[in-house]
Write a protein that holds these residues in place. Structure first.
Motif, PDB file in Angstrom:
ATOM      1  N   THR A 318       0.833  -1.204   0.000  1.00 18.56           N
ATOM      2  CA  THR A 318       0.000   0.000   0.000  1.00 18.56           C
ATOM      3  C   THR A 318       0.866   1.252   0.000  1.00 18.56           C
ATOM      4  O   THR A 318       0.619   2.194  -0.766  1.00 18.56           O
ATOM      5  N   ALA A 319       1.889   1.287   0.852  1.00 18.71           N
ATOM      6  CA  ALA A 319       2.774   2.456   0.907  1.00 18.71           C
ATOM      7  C   ALA A 319       3.508   2.658  -0.410  1.00 18.71           C
ATOM      8  O   ALA A 319       3.698   3.797  -0.865  1.00 18.71           O
ATOM      9  N   THR A 320       3.912   1.564  -1.059  1.00 18.33           N
ATOM     10  CA  THR A 320       4.622   1.682  -2.327  1.00 18.33           C
ATOM     11  C   THR A 320       3.707   2.208  -3.421  1.00 18.33           C
ATOM     12  O   THR A 320       4.135   2.995  -4.283  1.00 18.33           O
ATOM     13  N   ILE A 321       2.443   1.789  -3.415  1.00 19.68           N
ATOM     14  CA  ILE A 321       1.476   2.319  -4.387  1.00 19.68           C
ATOM     15  C   ILE A 321       1.358   3.830  -4.223  1.00 19.68           C
ATOM     16  O   ILE A 321       1.362   4.588  -5.208  1.00 19.68           O
ATOM     17  N   ILE A 322       1.262   4.291  -2.979  1.00 15.40           N
ATOM     18  CA  ILE A 322       1.154   5.732  -2.733  1.00 15.40           C
ATOM     19  C   ILE A 322       2.410   6.452  -3.210  1.00 15.40           C
ATOM     20  O   ILE A 322       2.340   7.453  -3.932  1.00 15.40           O
ATOM     21  N   ARG A 323       3.576   5.930  -2.834  1.00 15.86           N
ATOM     22  CA  ARG A 323       4.829   6.610  -3.170  1.00 15.86           C
ATOM     23  C   ARG A 323       5.098   6.599  -4.668  1.00 15.86           C
ATOM     24  O   ARG A 323       5.765   7.487  -5.197  1.00 15.86           O
ATOM     25  N   THR A 324       4.598   5.584  -5.358  1.00 17.30           N
ATOM     26  CA  THR A 324       4.851   5.466  -6.793  1.00 17.30           C
ATOM     27  C   THR A 324       3.941   6.352  -7.621  1.00 17.30           C
ATOM     28  O   THR A 324       4.371   6.943  -8.615  1.00 17.30           O
ATOM     29  N   HIS A 325       2.682   6.478  -7.212  1.00 15.09           N
ATOM     30  CA  HIS A 325       1.686   7.092  -8.094  1.00 15.09           C
ATOM     31  C   HIS A 325       1.193   8.461  -7.649  1.00 15.09           C
ATOM     32  O   HIS A 325       0.702   9.229  -8.481  1.00 15.09           O
ATOM     33  N   VAL A 326       1.286   8.779  -6.368  1.00 14.78           N
ATOM     34  CA  VAL A 326       0.759  10.059  -5.886  1.00 14.78           C
ATOM     35  C   VAL A 326       1.832  11.133  -6.046  1.00 14.78           C
ATOM     36  O   VAL A 326       2.997  10.903  -5.692  1.00 14.78           O
ATOM     37  N   PRO A 327       1.494  12.302  -6.584  1.00 12.89           N
ATOM     38  CA  PRO A 327       2.490  13.380  -6.712  1.00 12.89           C
ATOM     39  C   PRO A 327       3.114  13.719  -5.364  1.00 12.89           C
ATOM     40  O   PRO A 327       2.457  13.664  -4.319  1.00 12.89           O
ATOM     41  N   ASP A 328       4.404  14.073  -5.399  1.00 12.00           N
ATOM     42  CA  ASP A 328       5.122  14.371  -4.162  1.00 12.00           C
ATOM     43  C   ASP A 328       4.404  15.422  -3.316  1.00 12.00           C
ATOM     44  O   ASP A 328       4.363  15.326  -2.086  1.00 12.00           O
ATOM     45  N   ALA A 329       3.847  16.436  -3.980  1.00 13.53           N
ATOM     46  CA  ALA A 329       3.214  17.538  -3.263  1.00 13.53           C
ATOM     47  C   ALA A 329       1.927  17.126  -2.566  1.00 13.53           C
ATOM     48  O   ALA A 329       1.382  17.880  -1.756  1.00 13.53           O
ATOM     49  N   MET A 330       1.409  15.918  -2.852  1.00 10.70           N
ATOM     50  CA  MET A 330       0.160  15.444  -2.267  1.00 10.70           C
ATOM     51  C   MET A 330       0.384  14.256  -1.339  1.00 10.70           C
ATOM     52  O   MET A 330      -0.525  13.838  -0.609  1.00 10.70           O
ATOM     53  N   GLN A 331       1.608  13.714  -1.288  1.00  9.55           N
ATOM     54  CA  GLN A 331       1.816  12.435  -0.607  1.00  9.55           C
ATOM     55  C   GLN A 331       1.556  12.480   0.884  1.00  9.55           C
ATOM     56  O   GLN A 331       0.988  11.534   1.450  1.00  9.55           O
ATOM     57  N   ALA A 332       1.968  13.525   1.555  1.00 11.49           N
ATOM     58  CA  ALA A 332       1.770  13.577   3.005  1.00 11.49           C
ATOM     59  C   ALA A 332       0.292  13.521   3.350  1.00 11.49           C
ATOM     60  O   ALA A 332      -0.118  12.848   4.305  1.00 11.49           O
ATOM     61  N   ARG A 333      -0.536  14.218   2.555  1.00  9.26           N
ATOM     62  CA  ARG A 333      -1.975  14.183   2.811  1.00  9.26           C
ATOM     63  C   ARG A 333      -2.551  12.791   2.578  1.00  9.26           C
ATOM     64  O   ARG A 333      -3.390  12.315   3.357  1.00  9.26           O
ATOM     65  N   VAL A 334      -2.104  12.124   1.529  1.00 10.29           N
ATOM     66  CA  VAL A 334      -2.634  10.794   1.234  1.00 10.29           C
ATOM     67  C   VAL A 334      -2.175   9.788   2.289  1.00 10.29           C
ATOM     68  O   VAL A 334      -2.957   8.949   2.749  1.00 10.29           O
ATOM     69  N   PHE A 335      -0.916   9.875   2.697  1.00 14.60           N
ATOM     70  CA  PHE A 335      -0.448   8.993   3.777  1.00 14.60           C
ATOM     71  C   PHE A 335      -1.242   9.241   5.061  1.00 14.60           C
ATOM     72  O   PHE A 335      -1.579   8.296   5.789  1.00 14.60           O
ATOM     73  N   SER A 336      -1.519  10.503   5.357  1.00 10.24           N
ATOM     74  CA  SER A 336      -2.261  10.813   6.572  1.00 10.24           C
ATOM     75  C   SER A 336      -3.688  10.291   6.499  1.00 10.24           C
ATOM     76  O   SER A 336      -4.232   9.799   7.494  1.00 10.24           O
ATOM     77  N   LEU A 337      -4.308  10.401   5.337  1.00  6.62           N
ATOM     78  CA  LEU A 337      -5.658   9.862   5.183  1.00  6.62           C
ATOM     79  C   LEU A 337      -5.647   8.347   5.301  1.00  6.62           C
ATOM     80  O   LEU A 337      -6.583   7.743   5.853  1.00  6.62           O
ATOM     81  N   ASN A 338      -4.597   7.720   4.788  1.00  8.16           N
ATOM     82  CA  ASN A 338      -4.461   6.270   4.939  1.00  8.16           C
ATOM     83  C   ASN A 338      -4.411   5.911   6.426  1.00  8.16           C
ATOM     84  O   ASN A 338      -5.099   4.991   6.884  1.00  8.16           O
ATOM     85  N   ARG A 339      -3.593   6.643   7.182  1.00  9.56           N
ATOM     86  CA  ARG A 339      -3.506   6.377   8.629  1.00  9.56           C
ATOM     87  C   ARG A 339      -4.860   6.633   9.298  1.00  9.56           C
ATOM     88  O   ARG A 339      -5.306   5.845  10.136  1.00  9.56           O
ATOM     89  N   PHE A 340      -5.502   7.733   8.942  1.00 10.49           N
ATOM     90  CA  PHE A 340      -6.774   8.087   9.565  1.00 10.49           C
ATOM     91  C   PHE A 340      -7.815   6.997   9.335  1.00 10.49           C
ATOM     92  O   PHE A 340      -8.507   6.571  10.268  1.00 10.49           O
ATOM     93  N   VAL A 341      -7.939   6.539   8.089  1.00 10.81           N
ATOM     94  CA  VAL A 341      -8.941   5.520   7.763  1.00 10.81           C
ATOM     95  C   VAL A 341      -8.557   4.175   8.367  1.00 10.81           C
ATOM     96  O   VAL A 341      -9.384   3.483   8.972  1.00 10.81           O
ATOM     97  N   ALA A 342      -7.285   3.780   8.211  1.00  8.92           N
ATOM     98  CA  ALA A 342      -6.861   2.452   8.650  1.00  8.92           C
ATOM     99  C   ALA A 342      -6.834   2.331  10.173  1.00  8.92           C
ATOM    100  O   ALA A 342      -7.282   1.323  10.730  1.00  8.92           O
ATOM    101  N   TRP A 343      -6.339   3.345  10.865  1.00  8.83           N
ATOM    102  CA  TRP A 343      -6.201   3.260  12.321  1.00  8.83           C
ATOM    103  C   TRP A 343      -7.520   3.480  13.055  1.00  8.83           C
ATOM    104  O   TRP A 343      -7.639   3.114  14.219  1.00  8.83           O
ATOM    105  N   SER A 344      -8.482   4.125  12.389  1.00 12.32           N
ATOM    106  CA  SER A 344      -9.734   4.433  13.085  1.00 12.32           C
ATOM    107  C   SER A 344     -10.470   3.178  13.531  1.00 12.32           C
ATOM    108  O   SER A 344     -11.302   3.232  14.445  1.00 12.32           O
TER     109      SER A 344
END
Length: 434
Positions: A318-344
């Protein structure tokens, strides 16, 4: 450069894990209350979940290296204050709750900046291995502390562990001072946007590329199943064995976490990462079946090992998919949303585990409603209801895997992202010139 940052964050993660565990033990020894002990874990988790989307938006706006420096420095200051309070004999339980909450807030801001910065420092072809290294460091931070904190508490006490954690943050700060992150390619705009609009843009990006939402929801169920297993495995093992056997069984799960991260780092994961998520989801479900099938420590230990081994590939892919396809300028937000959804789902798992055990255990007593059906296969008596519960979760897990395999948005998330990417970005990933 990446290795310097990774080693420093690995040391910091180990120190943080040690102090969280040690503070929990200190509170339990001071109060004798399991509930107050559990509150330490709650205060150490909830702020990170709640603040993740906001912190991710800031990490995409600000300098990520500076953000990590500030977070590590603030964490070190908190540990320094705790050390002074401990030496003066004035350390109170409420101060520990406040301290672990502040540490969790610092982590909520540091982690998305760290996760997103990996793609700044590592070529795309090595992102799978880098993701595995990041997972391994985090896993050691979770697995090692319970194994060594008890020895350290007896040898050097809470004050000594506080000093170790303080040193770990100093190392993290020094490492960040000597490295320079490559610049992030941010969208050029004359319009000034608020952090709230950036947060909204993160949600909009995830909903636009709906496959990410389904991928994160899958991760949420993975977290739920692991959280539930973590709670029920203790009464399951203690239903037929003593504490020493429980310790060995939990250690097998810790080894699974560690080796899974090492294997992901060495291999980098399968080329088709979505297939890797689904394949290891099936493996995790089958391991839940195994853990619940027999009241034997070896069987439960193998099931726990396989379950936690598999989760490292699910998270790594999952992390590799994000790092490979999401633009650098958006990655922190997408990683944070992943944590928010997954950890909730973790607090939900912790809350429902007890009531579910109370429902399933009576069903598998010698005179229970399922004694003459499932009981003939799984056995009856104490702990067998928990075994059935694990197998029920494994069955549900297989249904979730099947549903996502049949979902084209989930199954084709990488292909859809490649199709939407600019030609030069797609060429960089595949290695084809344009």
């Amino acid at each position: 450069m990446f290795l310097i940052v990774w080693i420093s964050q690995f040391i910091s993660a180990l120190g943080t894990g040690l102090i969280d565990f040690a503070l929990g033990v200190f509170v339990y020894e001071r109060t004798g209350s399991t509930s107050q002990f559990a509150l330490v874990m709650v205060f150490a988790m909830v702020p990170a979940i709640v603040l993740s989307p906001f912190a991710g938006a800031l990490a995409d706006r600000w300098n990520r290296r500076v953000m990590m420096l500030a977070s590590n420095s603030a964490s070190g200051l908190v540990i320094g204050l705790l050390t002074l309070l401990r030496h003066s004999g004035d350390l109170e339980v409420w101060q520990i709750y406040l301290a672990v909450s502040v540490l969790a807030v610092c982590g909520a801001f540091r982690d998305p900046a760290y996760y997103a910065s990996v793609s700044q420092m590592v070529p795309k072809k090595h992102l799978g291995r880098a993701s595995g290294l990041v997972q391994t460091a985090e896993n050691v931070g979770m697995v090692a502390p319970p194994l060594i904190a008890g020895v350290l508490m007896a040898a050097i006490g809470l004050s000594g562990i506080l000093m170790i954690d303080l040193i770990s943050y100093v190392i993290g700060v020094l490492a960040l001072l000597v490295v320079v992150f490559p610049p992030v390619e941010r969208e050029e705009t004359t319009e000034k946007k608020s952090v709230w609009s950036d947060m909204a843009a993160g949600w909009a990006y995830m909903l636009q590329h709906r496959g990410f939402l389904y991928l994160f929801l899958f991760g949420s169920f993975v977290s739920f199943s692991v959280g539930l297993t973590q709670i029920v495995v203790t009464p399951l093992v203690l239903s037929f064995a003593k504490e020493a056997v429980l310790g060995a069984t939990l250690f097998a799960g810790g080894v699974g976490i560690f080796l899974g991260g090492v294997a992901m780092a060495a291999w980098g994961g399968p080329k088709n990462r979505v297939a890797g998520v689904l394949l290891f989801g099936v493996t995790q479900a089958l391991c839940l079946f195994l853990a619940g099938s027999r009241p034997q420590a070896v069987v439960i230990g193998l099931g726990l090992f396989g379950c936690l081994f598999s989760i490292q590939f699910i998270r790594g892919c999952t992390a590799t998919i994000i790092r490979t396809h999401v633009p650098d300028a958006m990655q922190a937000r997408v990683f944070s949303l992943n944590r928010f959804v997954a950890w909730s789902s973790l607090p939900v798992a912790y809350l429902v585990a007890g009531p579910l055990v109370k429902v399933f255990e009576p069903l598998m007593r010698p005179d229970g409603a399922l004694a003459d059906s499932f009981g003939k296969v799984l056995g009856v008596g104490e702990g067998r209801g928990i075994g059935l519960l694990l197998m029920a979760v494994g069955t549900l897990f297989l249904l979730v895997v099947a549903a996502n395999f049949g979902n084209p948005r989930f199954r084709n998330v990488e292909a859809d992202m490649r199709a939407a990417a600019p030609p030069e970005a797609a060429a960089e990933e595949t290695g084809v010139s344009v």
